[in-house]
Design a protein around this motif. Structure first.
Motif, PDB file in Angstrom:
ATOM      1  N   ARG A 197       0.743  -1.061  -0.106  1.00 27.09           N
ATOM      2  CA  ARG A 197      -0.017  -0.052   0.161  1.00 27.09           C
ATOM      3  C   ARG A 197       0.956   1.334   0.227  1.00 27.09           C
ATOM      4  N   ILE A 198       0.301   2.433  -0.352  1.00 24.45           N
ATOM      5  CA  ILE A 198       1.070   3.626  -0.249  1.00 24.45           C
ATOM      6  C   ILE A 198       0.497   4.728   0.779  1.00 24.45           C
TER       7      ILE A 198
ATOM      8  N   ARG B 202       5.444   6.688   1.641  1.00 22.72           N
ATOM      9  CA  ARG B 202       6.268   5.371   1.746  1.00 22.72           C
ATOM     10  C   ARG B 202       5.367   4.268   1.070  1.00 22.72           C
ATOM     11  N   TYR B 203       5.848   3.354   0.609  1.00 22.23           N
ATOM     12  CA  TYR B 203       5.199   2.081   0.054  1.00 22.23           C
ATOM     13  C   TYR B 203       5.521   1.111   1.029  1.00 22.23           C
ATOM     14  N   VAL B 204       4.411   0.463   1.557  1.00 27.38           N
ATOM     15  CA  VAL B 204       4.516  -0.377   2.707  1.00 27.38           C
ATOM     16  C   VAL B 204       4.163  -1.841   2.236  1.00 27.38           C
ATOM     17  N   ALA B 205       4.861  -2.672   2.605  1.00 28.16           N
ATOM     18  CA  ALA B 205       4.573  -4.266   2.246  1.00 28.16           C
ATOM     19  C   ALA B 205       4.197  -5.022   3.379  1.00 28.16           C
TER      20      ALA B 205
ATOM     21  N   TYR C  87      10.132   7.872   0.202  1.00 30.36           N
ATOM     22  CA  TYR C  87      10.426   8.746  -0.531  1.00 30.36           C
ATOM     23  C   TYR C  87      10.196   9.970  -0.389  1.00 30.36           C
ATOM     24  N   SER C  88      10.790  11.161  -1.027  1.00 34.98           N
ATOM     25  CA  SER C  88      10.467  12.713  -0.843  1.00 34.98           C
ATOM     26  C   SER C  88       9.983  12.989  -2.309  1.00 34.98           C
ATOM     27  N   ARG C  89       9.140  13.898  -2.209  1.00 37.75           N
ATOM     28  CA  ARG C  89       8.584  14.390  -3.720  1.00 37.75           C
ATOM     29  C   ARG C  89       9.179  15.656  -3.738  1.00 37.75           C
TER      30      ARG C  89
ATOM     31  N   ALA D 104       9.972  -6.509  -4.277  1.00 36.69           N
ATOM     32  CA  ALA D 104       8.699  -6.160  -4.569  1.00 36.69           C
ATOM     33  C   ALA D 104       8.486  -4.675  -4.535  1.00 36.69           C
ATOM     34  N   LEU D 105       8.778  -4.018  -3.464  1.00 36.41           N
ATOM     35  CA  LEU D 105       8.857  -2.575  -2.995  1.00 36.41           C
ATOM     36  C   LEU D 105       9.453  -1.671  -4.382  1.00 36.41           C
TER      37      LEU D 105
END
Length: 92
Positions: free
Chosen positions: A4-5, A13-16, A27-29, A54-55
Motif C-alpha cells: 500500500r502507499i 512510503r510504500y509499505v509491504a 520517498y520525498s517528492r 517487490a517494493l
C-alpha cells in the motif's frame, strides 16, 4: 504480499505487509514529476523473501503510471536499479 502507499504533501512510503511484518520504502517528492527514494527497511523476519525487490518494482511501476522520475539515494534501490536496466526510463 499486500503493498500500500501512504502519502503526505512532501513524500510518502510504500509499505509491504507479509507474515505479520511490514517493510517500507520511503520517498520525498521534490516536484510533481520527481521523487527521491531515500530508504528501504525490511525486518529480519522478511529478509530473503523478495520483499525489498517487490517494493522497488512497485515504485518503478507507480512512476511509470504517474509519469514521474526517481532519483535513487537509497543504497538498496540504487543497487536494484543498476541490476535492472529496463528501469532506466524512470530512474535518473
Amino acid at each position: 504480499m499486500d503493498i500500500r502507499i501512504e502519502e503526505t504533501t512532501s513524500g510518502g512510503r510504500y509499505v509491504a505487509a507479509l507474515e505479520g511484518h511490514e517493510a517500507e520504502m520511503t520517498y520525498s517528492r521534490t516536484s510533481p514529476k520527481l521523487i527521491i527514494i531515500d530508504h528501504t527497511g525490511v525486518p529480519d523476519a522478511l529478509r530473503g523473501k523478495g520483499v525489498g525487490q517487490a517494493l522497488a518494482l512497485h515504485a518503478v511501476e507507480a512512476a511509470r503510471e504517474g509519469g514521474w522520475k526517481i532519483i535513487p539515494l537509497c543504497p538498496f534501490f540504487k543497487s536494484q536499479a543498476q541490476r535492472h536496466p529496463e528501469w532506466n526510463d524512470v530512474v535518473n
